[in-house]
Design an enzyme around this catalytic site. Structure first.
Site, PDB file in Angstrom:
ATOM      1  N   LYS A   1       2.548   9.874   8.430  1.00  0.00           N
ATOM      2  CA  LYS A   1       1.862   9.370   9.631  1.00  0.00           C
ATOM      3  C   LYS A   1       2.360  10.003  10.941  1.00  0.00           C
ATOM      4  O   LYS A   1       1.958  11.098  11.263  1.00  0.00           O
ATOM      5  CB  LYS A   1       1.913   7.847   9.645  1.00  0.00           C
ATOM      6  CG  LYS A   1       1.121   7.248   8.460  1.00  0.00           C
ATOM      7  CD  LYS A   1       0.271   6.051   8.820  1.00  0.00           C
ATOM      8  CE  LYS A   1      -0.867   5.837   7.855  1.00  0.00           C
ATOM      9  NZ  LYS A   1      -0.548   5.100   6.648  1.00  0.00           N
TER      10      LYS A   1
ATOM     11  N   PHE B   1       0.867  -1.190   0.000  1.00  0.00           N
ATOM     12  CA  PHE B   1       0.000   0.000   0.000  1.00  0.00           C
ATOM     13  C   PHE B   1       0.896   1.230   0.000  1.00  0.00           C
ATOM     14  O   PHE B   1       1.753   1.374   0.863  1.00  0.00           O
ATOM     15  CB  PHE B   1      -0.928   0.034   1.219  1.00  0.00           C
ATOM     16  CG  PHE B   1      -1.838   1.238   1.194  1.00  0.00           C
ATOM     17  CD1 PHE B   1      -2.985   1.244   0.408  1.00  0.00           C
ATOM     18  CD2 PHE B   1      -1.517   2.386   1.908  1.00  0.00           C
ATOM     19  CE1 PHE B   1      -3.807   2.371   0.342  1.00  0.00           C
ATOM     20  CE2 PHE B   1      -2.341   3.513   1.847  1.00  0.00           C
ATOM     21  CZ  PHE B   1      -3.484   3.499   1.072  1.00  0.00           C
TER      22      PHE B   1
ATOM     23  N   ASP C   1       9.289   2.729   1.766  1.00  0.00           N
ATOM     24  CA  ASP C   1       8.105   3.433   2.237  1.00  0.00           C
ATOM     25  C   ASP C   1       7.994   3.182   3.741  1.00  0.00           C
ATOM     26  O   ASP C   1       7.520   2.141   4.174  1.00  0.00           O
ATOM     27  CB  ASP C   1       6.870   2.918   1.483  1.00  0.00           C
ATOM     28  CG  ASP C   1       5.582   3.597   1.943  1.00  0.00           C
ATOM     29  OD1 ASP C   1       5.569   4.161   3.066  1.00  0.00           O
ATOM     30  OD2 ASP C   1       4.595   3.551   1.197  1.00  0.00           O
TER      31      ASP C   1
HETATM   32  C1  LIG Z   1      -0.738   5.412   5.174  1.00  0.00           C
HETATM   33  C2  LIG Z   1       0.263   4.969   4.177  1.00  0.00           C
HETATM   34  C3  LIG Z   1       0.447   5.651   2.964  1.00  0.00           C
HETATM   35  C4  LIG Z   1      -0.417   6.813   2.540  1.00  0.00           C
HETATM   36  O1  LIG Z   1      -0.318   7.907   3.394  1.00  0.00           O
HETATM   37  P1  LIG Z   1      -1.403   9.101   3.288  1.00  0.00           P
HETATM   38  O2  LIG Z   1      -0.898  10.102   4.277  1.00  0.00           O
HETATM   39  O3  LIG Z   1      -2.725   8.530   3.634  1.00  0.00           O
HETATM   40  O4  LIG Z   1      -1.346   9.599   1.889  1.00  0.00           O
HETATM   41  C5  LIG Z   1       1.436   5.200   2.111  1.00  0.00           C
HETATM   42  N1  LIG Z   1       2.202   4.150   2.426  1.00  0.00           N
HETATM   43  C6  LIG Z   1       2.056   3.473   3.588  1.00  0.00           C
HETATM   44  C7  LIG Z   1       2.951   2.329   3.893  1.00  0.00           C
HETATM   45  C8  LIG Z   1       1.073   3.854   4.493  1.00  0.00           C
HETATM   46  O5  LIG Z   1       0.912   3.150   5.623  1.00  0.00           O
END
Ligand SMILES: *Cc1c(COP(=O)(O)O)cnc(C)c1O
Length: 402
Positions: A254, A140, A225
């Site tokens: 986050k 994700f 990420d």
């Molecule tokens: C939450 C998340 C995203 C997206 O972040 P947003 O601030 O909602 O755009 C991308 N990658 C990972 C691994 C995430 O947990």
């Protein structure tokens, strides 16, 4: 449902775009530490932390004070000018990560967008353009068009075709599949060190090492990420530290500013050459408020030793969950690193367990039918962990009798 909540639900259902469906019917009005209070005055132990955002819990005095002070002095001024908190935050995050440069934005998706552009720009500047970006299935990476193209779950992208081209997915934790996909058109590989949204699946140690080596050999950039795994969540400041590798690019968001929207794209000096002046920008990113908040979060981490706390409390939590597993026979596996925890249930009762937890004043988060995900504030105490595990045991005995 109390009248206040009823009114809010009615307004939402009449006027908010229906992106979140029927939400959990609760509205919080305040929080303190790891506890939230709803419109009816009921309290909950927050084991979701705004999905890994509220790393300091709620109403942390240091963060609240930093936000109030900064808001009272200067909220926004534009990246046309130098910004003190932004410069200081860039210095702190590069020192913590061992990378060399930082770009700030407002969200995780934006941080990944910056990383993808940086990777393409890097090869363009070298005069050997490369387009392909490889990611993992079940990953994700966000909800913008490029980040859903990178996200290895077709359901997020299908209604919005055509997605930007150049994104390829390979099975996670499968080094042969990755090396087969890596070619001289590959500008980057992006991975989550622990896949979060799909249910807390850590990368194997040998896999991450091999991915880093394969990227180096192919000349492709390794983007990690760490939007969810960063900021100490896994018991190290960055999850990549568990693997003894050095990525070229790291994305964060986050927990970065403890609840104020903020994202970051960190890069080595070499990878950072992908952007020249004018190539990328942002109106709000790296503004005084978000950066002051992030600096306060980092100060609190140091004062309260919260990265070590995440490691210690995470270990304690998993131990307690193993006790719960033995007593209930309802748990197939407990996974995770630090305070990023996934619980696989033997029966597809995750929604029911979430409901019963809510009734008893615990916020947890199901993934699919049979996985529970926990992303609590890093200030969570052993007493709170013990209390939850005791009550979860009773709930599992009731909902999923062996
Ligand atoms: C939450 C998340 C995203 C997206 O972040 P947003 O601030 O909602 O755009 C991308 N990658 C990972 C691994 C995430 O947990």
């Amino acid at each position: 449902m109390d009248p206040k909540l009823q009114e809010i639900v009615a307004l939402d259902q009449a006027h908010y775009l229906n992106t979140f469906g029927n939400r959990t019917p609760v509205c919080f009005v305040s929080g303190q530490g790891s506890t939230l209070t709803d419109t009816a005055g009921k309290t909950y132990l927050d084991l979701i932390g705004g999905i890994a955002v509220n790393v300091l819990g709620h109403a942390h005095p240091r963060l609240t004070q930093a936000i109030c002070e900064q808001a009272g002095r200067l909220l926004h001024c534009s990246n046309l000018y130098y910004i003190e908190a932004q410069a200081r935050l860039a210095a702190r995050l590069t020192a913590l990560s061992g990378l060399d440069r930082a770009f700030f934005c407002n969200s995780g998706a934006e941080a990944n967008e910056a990383a993808f552009k940086l990777a393409r720009g890097y090869f363009h500047k070298k005069g050997t353009p490369r387009a392909k970006i490889i990611s993992a299935t079940q990953s994700f990476h966000g909800r913008t068009l490029a980040t859903i193209a990178a996200t290895g779950q077709a359901r997020f992208g299908i209604p919005f075709a055509p997605l930007p081209p150049g994104y390829v997915h390979v099975p996670f934790n499968d080094i042969d599949a990755l090396t087969r996909a890596l070619d001289d058109d590959t500008c980057a590989v992006i991975l989550e060190p622990v896949q979060g949204e799909s249910g807390v699946w850590p990368a194997d140690h040998a896999y991450m090492k091999a991915v880093a080596a394969a990227c180096r050999e192919a000349g492709a950039l390794l983007i990690l990420d760490e939007i969810q795994t960063g900021m100490g969540r896994t018991g190290r400041m960055f999850a990549f530290e568990h693997y003894g590798i050095r990525p070229d690019v790291v994305t964060m968001a986050k927990g970065l500013a403890g609840g104020v929207p903020a994202g970051a794209c960190l890069a080595t000096a070499d990878a950072a050459t992908g952007f020249q002046p004018g190539d990328h920008g942002t109106t709000f990113g790296g503004g005084p408020l978000a950066c002051a908040a992030a600096l306060a979060v980092l100060d609190a981490y140091e004062e309260q030793n919260l990265v070590a706390a995440a490691a210690a409390q995470g270990a304690f939590f998993r131990e307690q969950l193993q006790v719960c597993a033995r007593q209930t026979q309802a748990i197939a596996a407990v996974r995770g690193l630090g305070l990023m925890i996934g619980i696989s249930l033997k029966q597809p009762v995750a929604a029911r367990v979430k409901e019963r937890c809510l009734e008893q004043g615990y916020l947890i988060y199901p993934v699919g039918d049979s996985i529970l995900r926990l992303l609590p504030p890093l200030i969570l105490t052993p007493e709170e962990i013990t209390r939850f595990c005791r009550d979860l045991t009773a709930i599992l005995l009731e909902v999923a009798p062996a």
